[in-house]
Design a protein around this motif. Structure first.
Motif: not given
Length: 253
Positions: A36-37, A60, A65, A67
């Motif tokens: 997820k990161d 998404f 997620e 960033k």
């Protein structure tokens, strides 16, 4: 329901990715394998990106997620152990891992933030990027054609990670339905089948019956029968026996 994968997942760090489609495809393969990161460093086409969203196929929304950071240093700031993916020797004194070894190195640090860096589509990671890594992760690609698509490269890592963390869960979903047949059920099935074979004259000559029976039972045992399979097979034996009896009556008529 909690995710069966470890809460300490590796961050996937894309350094200066060029195409939104590749970012989206990366998010998709991350979601496929439970990651997820996603950290995006200085994306060429900006963020958010409609092409990335389309290519992600809903990753998404699923939970990947993304960033965005202006610099690699900022993207790595909270991580303690980082690997850099590359297919080219860099002349640096760093430990070099294949995918399985790299996963082991990451998982051996359960209490810290870890991550894996992937370079831009055109040339991969720069030497100054690799210099920030604790180790190098490389794949056994053909050195005469070693360039991987960005999402493919992430996919190889993500699959290896999931093989260590999610594979047991996946296997459960594909496990056979129903309980395994016990020996009593199997023996009854064997005897049922053998009785009908006797009636059909299969065991001939008689002195070979023990060996023939043994061969049949060994073959059946290897199949790892379930209760349902035993019932189905005995039903088939019964149907064949009834059919054979009907044929005998027809011939007598």
């Amino acid at each position: 329901m909690s995710n069966p994968i470890s809460n300490r997942q590796p961050a996937i760090i894309l350094v200066s990715p060029q195409m939104g489609e590749n970012i989206g495809a990366t998010a998709r393969v991350m979601a496929n394998f439970g990651l997820k990161d996603l950290r995006i460093i200085n994306p060429r086409d900006g963020w958010p990106n409609d092409k990335a969203d389309t290519m992600s196929a809903g990753a998404f929304e699923w939970g990947v997620e993304a960033k965005v950071f202006d610099t690699l240093e900022a993207g790595l700031a909270d991580l303690t152990y980082v690997l850099a993916t590359t297919a080219r020797p860099r002349g640096m004194e760093k430990p070099v891992f294949n995918a399985e070894e790299g996963i082991g190195a990451l998982m051996s640090r359960p209490d810290v933030g870890v991550g894996v860096m992937f370079g831009a589509e055109k040339a991969g990671l720069l030497n100054e990027d690799v210099a920030l890594a604790d180790g190098i992760l490389t794949y056994p690609v053909d050195r005469s054609f070693s360039s991987l698509n960005l999402a493919q490269a992430v996919g190889v890592f993500a699959h290896s990670w999931a093989a260590r963390t999610l594979e047991g869960e996946a296997k459960k979903e594909f496990a056979g339905v129903g309980d395994s047949a016990d020996r009593e059920q199997l023996v009854r099935m064997f005897e049922h089948f053998e009785d009908e074979l006797d009636r059909a004259g299969f065991f001939f000559p008689a002195e070979k019956r023990p060996v023939m029976t043994q061969n049949l039972r060994n073959a059946f045992i290897r199949a790892q029968w379930t209760n349902q399979e035993v019932q189905t097979f005995r039903g088939a034996v019964k149907a064949l026996a009834l059919g054979r009896g009907k044929a005998r009556i027809d011939r007598k008529d």
